[in-house]
Design a protein around this motif. Structure first.
Motif, PDB file in Angstrom:
ATOM      1  N   GLY A   1       0.816  -1.201   0.000  1.00 22.01           N
ATOM      2  CA  GLY A   1       0.000   0.000   0.000  1.00 22.01           C
ATOM      3  C   GLY A   1       0.849   1.250   0.000  1.00 22.01           C
ATOM      4  N   VAL A   2       0.208   2.400  -0.017  1.00 14.62           N
ATOM      5  CA  VAL A   2       0.919   3.673  -0.075  1.00 14.62           C
ATOM      6  C   VAL A   2       1.357   4.073   1.331  1.00 14.62           C
ATOM      7  CG1 VAL A   2       0.797   6.100  -0.715  1.00 14.62           C
ATOM      8  CG2 VAL A   2      -0.435   4.383  -2.070  1.00 14.62           C
ATOM      9  N   MET A   3       2.619   4.459   1.446  1.00 15.58           N
ATOM     10  CA  MET A   3       3.154   4.991   2.688  1.00 15.58           C
ATOM     11  C   MET A   3       3.361   6.494   2.529  1.00 15.58           C
ATOM     12  SD  MET A   3       3.621   2.581   4.950  1.00 15.58           S
ATOM     13  CE  MET A   3       4.699   3.498   6.064  1.00 15.58           C
ATOM     14  N   PHE A   4       3.083   7.248   3.594  1.00 14.84           N
ATOM     15  CA  PHE A   4       3.458   8.664   3.623  1.00 14.84           C
ATOM     16  C   PHE A   4       3.880   9.014   5.035  1.00 14.84           C
ATOM     17  CE2 PHE A   4      -1.216   8.494   3.834  1.00 14.84           C
ATOM     18  CZ  PHE A   4      -1.481   9.192   5.002  1.00 14.84           C
ATOM     19  N   GLU A   5       4.437  10.193   5.207  1.00 11.60           N
ATOM     20  CA  GLU A   5       5.133  10.688   6.398  1.00 11.60           C
ATOM     21  C   GLU A   5       6.564  10.123   6.418  1.00 11.60           C
ATOM     22  OE1 GLU A   5       4.262  13.111   8.618  1.00 11.60           O
ATOM     23  OE2 GLU A   5       2.567  13.393   7.278  1.00 11.60           O
ATOM     24  N   THR A   6       7.516  11.023   6.384  1.00 19.91           N
ATOM     25  CA  THR A   6       8.916  10.659   6.199  1.00 19.91           C
ATOM     26  C   THR A   6       9.399   9.637   7.216  1.00 19.91           C
ATOM     27  OG1 THR A   6       9.350  12.847   5.263  1.00 19.91           O
ATOM     28  CG2 THR A   6      11.251  11.584   6.029  1.00 19.91           C
TER      29      THR A   6
END
Length: 231
Positions: A63-68
């Motif tokens: 799935g899509v990951m975000f937040e560094t």
């Protein structure tokens, strides 16, 4: 997506940290450029990937990951590299500093760069407070970097090294009105991290990909000017 990962990026944004981690892991990935001038990171297409509308986002088989910070930790755990493993006693100590960089240092960078996003007045006071906090954060991190930990300024590169080096870069050159108000040589252990990274193939590739100068962390010169929020 023909490779395991697709990085949605803009030059000299927080996405560069994820690019470095992927290069260090030596895993295949491709990139999708987000045009900040047209606010592509606020488009409906991108918001479907990252509803926060910020950069970066990483498409993965899970799935899509975000937040560094989340992306970095997920990659490290997925590939069992660049950070203490879950059963390593050092992990607890490393985790608190990783989240300190993400939640405190990086947050203060945004306050410094974009005070207008947080208040309609007293921008210079807010920026001055952020600078004070940033310098304090670097001092704390410099002390930790000098303690001989394997996971920070150690013999092998870590995600914490990558994250701190990037924040050190941005602190020196953004915003343009405060250019070099902060300099890396104030903190010798952090400077050591920056200079060591600049000898690595991953940073050579980063420089080519994003148009950065030859010393992007220790003594940055060539840079893109931010138009809106980072991270």
């Amino acid at each position: 997506m023909t490779t395991p990962y697709r990085l949605h990026y803009a030059p000299d944004n927080a996405s560069l940290i994820i690019r470095l981690a992927l290069l260090e892991l030596e895993v295949p990935f491709d990139c999708a450029l987000l045009d900040r001038e047209t606010r592509a990171h606020k488009s409906a297409e991108y918001l479907a990937l990252n509803p926060a509308g910020r950069i970066p986002a990483l498409e993965t088989p899970d799935g899509v990951m975000f937040e560094t910070g989340a992306i970095l930790l997920w990659l490290a755990d997925k590939h069992q590299a660049l950070f203490p493993k879950s059963d390593d006693p050092a992990r607890a100590h490393a985790l608190k500093w990783l989240f300190y960089v993400s939640n405190t240092l990086h947050a203060n960078l945004n306050l410094r760069f974009y005070p207008d996003q947080y208040t309609s007045e007293a921008h210079e006071a807010l920026r001055a407070g952020a600078v004070k906090n940033i310098k304090h954060a670097f001092s704390l991190l410099n002390d930790v970097a000098g303690e001989g930990h394997a996971w920070f300024n150690g013999p092998e590169v870590s995600i914490l090294d990558l994250y701190v080096a990037a924040t050190l870069r941005w602190s020196q050159i953004y915003p343009s009105k405060d250019y070099r108000q902060i300099t890396a040589d104030t903190w010798p252990h952090l400077l050591q991290i920056a200079q060591r990274l600049e000898t690595r193939a991953s940073v050579t590739e980063l420089i080519k990909a994003e148009g950065l100068g030859q010393t992007p962390f220790s003594n940055p010169e060539n840079f893109y000017m931010y138009q809106s929020e980072t991270a």
